[in-house]
Design a protein around this motif. Structure first.
Motif, mmCIF file in Angstrom:
data_model
loop_
_atom_site.group_PDB
_atom_site.id
_atom_site.type_symbol
_atom_site.label_atom_id
_atom_site.label_comp_id
_atom_site.label_asym_id
_atom_site.label_seq_id
_atom_site.Cartn_x
_atom_site.Cartn_y
_atom_site.Cartn_z
ATOM 1 N N GLN A 150 1.074 13.363 20.317
ATOM 2 C CA GLN A 150 0.368 14.324 20.647
ATOM 3 C C GLN A 150 -0.674 13.939 21.459
ATOM 4 O O GLN A 150 -1.228 14.581 22.482
ATOM 5 C CB GLN A 150 -0.235 15.073 19.346
ATOM 6 C CG GLN A 150 -1.096 16.328 19.606
ATOM 7 C CD GLN A 150 -0.400 17.627 20.132
ATOM 8 O OE1 GLN A 150 0.793 17.795 19.750
ATOM 9 N NE2 GLN A 150 -0.649 17.902 21.082
ATOM 10 N N GLY A 151 -1.745 12.767 21.057
ATOM 11 C CA GLY A 151 -2.481 12.374 21.995
ATOM 12 C C GLY A 151 -2.621 12.054 23.538
ATOM 13 O O GLY A 151 -3.138 12.448 24.111
ATOM 14 N N LEU A 152 -1.208 11.577 23.844
ATOM 15 C CA LEU A 152 -0.754 11.048 25.035
ATOM 16 C C LEU A 152 -0.392 12.487 25.831
ATOM 17 O O LEU A 152 -0.670 12.369 27.089
ATOM 18 C CB LEU A 152 0.359 10.187 24.824
ATOM 19 C CG LEU A 152 0.246 8.892 24.656
ATOM 20 C CD1 LEU A 152 1.444 8.036 24.465
ATOM 21 C CD2 LEU A 152 -0.806 8.048 25.542
ATOM 22 N N ALA A 153 0.072 13.121 25.041
ATOM 23 C CA ALA A 153 0.649 14.565 25.683
ATOM 24 C C ALA A 153 -0.733 15.269 26.338
ATOM 25 O O ALA A 153 -0.974 15.711 27.461
ATOM 26 C CB ALA A 153 1.190 15.603 24.735
ATOM 27 N N LYS A 160 3.253 19.902 25.530
ATOM 28 C CA LYS A 160 3.818 19.390 24.031
ATOM 29 C C LYS A 160 4.101 18.099 24.362
ATOM 30 O O LYS A 160 4.357 17.531 25.244
ATOM 31 C CB LYS A 160 4.794 20.312 23.353
ATOM 32 C CG LYS A 160 6.019 20.190 24.143
ATOM 33 C CD LYS A 160 7.268 21.291 23.581
ATOM 34 C CE LYS A 160 8.254 20.944 24.427
ATOM 35 N NZ LYS A 160 9.656 21.614 23.899
ATOM 36 N N PRO A 161 4.162 17.272 22.876
ATOM 37 C CA PRO A 161 4.507 16.046 22.969
ATOM 38 C C PRO A 161 6.190 15.851 23.260
ATOM 39 O O PRO A 161 6.931 16.251 22.040
ATOM 40 C CB PRO A 161 4.204 15.212 21.661
ATOM 41 C CG PRO A 161 4.024 16.526 20.927
ATOM 42 C CD PRO A 161 3.443 17.732 21.600
ATOM 43 N N PHE A 329 1.545 2.358 26.406
ATOM 44 C CA PHE A 329 0.524 3.181 26.499
ATOM 45 C C PHE A 329 -0.191 3.377 25.195
ATOM 46 O O PHE A 329 0.303 3.784 24.171
ATOM 47 C CB PHE A 329 0.808 4.665 27.155
ATOM 48 C CG PHE A 329 1.114 4.592 28.626
ATOM 49 C CD1 PHE A 329 0.088 4.806 29.504
ATOM 50 C CD2 PHE A 329 2.390 4.415 29.332
ATOM 51 C CE1 PHE A 329 0.110 4.890 30.838
ATOM 52 C CE2 PHE A 329 2.366 4.199 30.368
ATOM 53 C CZ PHE A 329 1.439 4.498 31.482
ATOM 54 N N VAL A 330 -1.708 3.733 25.006
ATOM 55 C CA VAL A 330 -2.278 4.043 24.133
ATOM 56 C C VAL A 330 -3.492 4.983 24.091
ATOM 57 O O VAL A 330 -4.051 5.125 25.086
ATOM 58 C CB VAL A 330 -3.038 2.669 23.262
ATOM 59 C CG1 VAL A 330 -3.914 3.101 22.008
ATOM 60 C CG2 VAL A 330 -2.143 1.596 23.435
ATOM 61 N N PRO A 331 -3.161 6.066 23.427
ATOM 62 C CA PRO A 331 -4.020 7.363 23.542
ATOM 63 C C PRO A 331 -5.323 7.148 22.773
ATOM 64 O O PRO A 331 -5.315 6.685 21.632
ATOM 65 C CB PRO A 331 -3.009 8.519 22.977
ATOM 66 C CG PRO A 331 -2.431 7.942 21.837
ATOM 67 C CD PRO A 331 -1.995 6.428 22.381
ATOM 68 N N VAL A 332 -6.463 7.538 23.306
ATOM 69 C CA VAL A 332 -7.655 7.197 22.811
ATOM 70 C C VAL A 332 -8.278 8.620 22.853
ATOM 71 O O VAL A 332 -8.812 9.103 23.844
ATOM 72 C CB VAL A 332 -8.380 6.015 23.485
ATOM 73 C CG1 VAL A 332 -9.766 6.193 22.808
ATOM 74 C CG2 VAL A 332 -7.844 4.687 23.677
ATOM 75 N N ASP A 333 -8.953 8.893 21.640
ATOM 76 C CA ASP A 333 -9.539 10.354 21.417
ATOM 77 C C ASP A 333 -11.063 9.883 21.485
ATOM 78 O O ASP A 333 -11.674 9.195 20.804
ATOM 79 C CB ASP A 333 -9.355 10.888 20.154
ATOM 80 C CG ASP A 333 -10.024 11.943 19.721
ATOM 81 O OD1 ASP A 333 -10.789 12.581 20.940
ATOM 82 O OD2 ASP A 333 -9.837 12.845 18.665
ATOM 83 N N LEU A 334 -11.781 10.211 22.558
ATOM 84 C CA LEU A 334 -13.165 9.942 23.107
ATOM 85 C C LEU A 334 -14.069 10.990 22.291
ATOM 86 O O LEU A 334 -15.313 10.696 22.284
ATOM 87 C CB LEU A 334 -13.453 9.839 24.492
ATOM 88 C CG LEU A 334 -12.584 8.981 25.383
ATOM 89 C CD1 LEU A 334 -12.680 9.123 26.753
ATOM 90 C CD2 LEU A 334 -12.570 7.468 25.013
ATOM 91 N N GLY A 335 -13.515 11.842 21.907
ATOM 92 C CA GLY A 335 -14.564 12.896 20.971
ATOM 93 C C GLY A 335 -15.481 13.501 22.116
ATOM 94 O O GLY A 335 -15.237 13.602 23.246
#
Length: 335
Positions: A150-153, A160-161, A329-335
């Protein structure tokens, strides 16, 4: 009966045997592509030597990839299967064989609710190739893929993922020659939609080497179509602290450029070595020793460049990193 081995395919664990017999009763083969989760199935085998044992269950999942990464999109069931069931049929409620019971996942050696069957459509394809050529030809395009979370999408702007995210492209491979790039999301192949990354390898493997395949991809917010001439699968292939680091507050990383020796050792051009991880990056799984190669598909070679890309990023960002010999690939939530 005494049997002669006509051919063996180790990657799928399927063999074709020939026996000298006539007028035998045979089972009818079904269509494993039509198998649905929740459908009732029965398994027949000889667990622990008890011949003609019948057990029942439901289909738990389809196109299931196992940790060893074979080209088999397994049918997962909860039909009790134990040592001695391997090679027996998995049968639907119409009496049709939809799979070959292959293996179980167990910490005790016995049944624990996770049984896996080779889809009969795949087994039939292998049988035809073994009978015709004595071996199995598989297509390959030369990419490493991973699931789209979901984060990468969100990072890539997808609704959607779904699809298979290309994390690396082998140099000189069919994919590289056709223009596929790291960061592309493969959404479909030859008109067939791809929901999960593990659906792609069997689809590519089923294409005869030398034939062309059309890939629908998502690249930087746009859909594109790329045609790849499929190659042949030949068999499985299976840092020092120098210089001062710099930090990126929004990510929570302390990074520095690689030295020339580290570049050569890692066999990459550019990138930033993670010396310390905290904040959002650490929460996403980034760790000391990782090498950041790209941000949202943009290659990174300097700390100021990384800082600029993060500054203009939204709430989510996708980092391409190299860890040991793998690129992910790593999804990062920066907020």
């Amino acid at each position: 009966f005494k049997a002669k081995v006509v051919g063996i395919d180790k990657l799928t664990d399927i063999a074709v045997l020939r026996i000298d017999a006539r007028d035998l009763p045979v089972v009818k083969l079904g269509d494993s592509k039509s198998v649905k989760v929740g459908q009732w199935v029965i398994a027949i085998g000889s667990p622990y030597g008890f011949e003609n044992t019948v057990t029942a269950g439901i289909v738990s999942a389809t196109s299931r990839a196992l940790p060893e990464g074979t080209y088999v999109p397994f049918i997962q069931t909860d039909a009790p299967v134990n040592p001695g069931n391997s090679g027996g049929p998995l049968i639907n409620m119409n009496g049709e064989v939809i799979g070959i019971n292959s293996q179980i996942y167990s910490q005790t050696g016995g049944y624990q609710g996770l049984s896996f069957a080779i889809p009969i459509d795949l087994a039939s394809q292998i049988e035809q190739q073994l009978l015709a050529h004595g071996k199995v030809e598989r297509g390959r395009i030369g990419v490493t893929i991973q699931d789209v979370s979901q984060g990468l999408a969100q990072s890539f702007g997808l609704d959607k993922p779904a699809g298979a995210l290309v994390s690396s492209v082998e140099k000189g491979s069919p994919a590289a020659k056709a223009g596929l790039e790291s960061g592309d999301v493969i959404l479909g192949m030859n008109g067939q939609q791809i929901e999960r990354s593990n659906e792609l390898p069997p689809m590519v493997a089923a294409i005869k080497p030398g034939n062309k395949a059309k890939f629908e991809i998502w690249r930087k917010g746009q859909r594109k179509e790329i045609t790849v001439t499929v190659g042949e699968f030949k068999g499985a292939k299976v840092a020092s602290a120098a210089g001062k680091g710099d930090s990126n507050g929004r990510l929570g990383l302390a990074v520095r450029p690689l030295t020339k020796d580290e570049d050569q050792q890692a066999q990459i051009d550019g990138g930033l070595l993670v010396e310390d991880a905290g904040g959002p990056a650490a929460a996403a799984g980034i760790q000391q020793g990782d090498v950041i190669l790209a941000v949202n598909g943009n290659p990174v070679k300097s700390v100021p460049q990384l800082r600029a890309l993060i500054a203009k990023a939204g709430k989510h960002v996708a980092l391409l990193i190299q860890r040991d010999d793998a690129k992910i690939f790593v999804p990062v939530d920066l907020g």
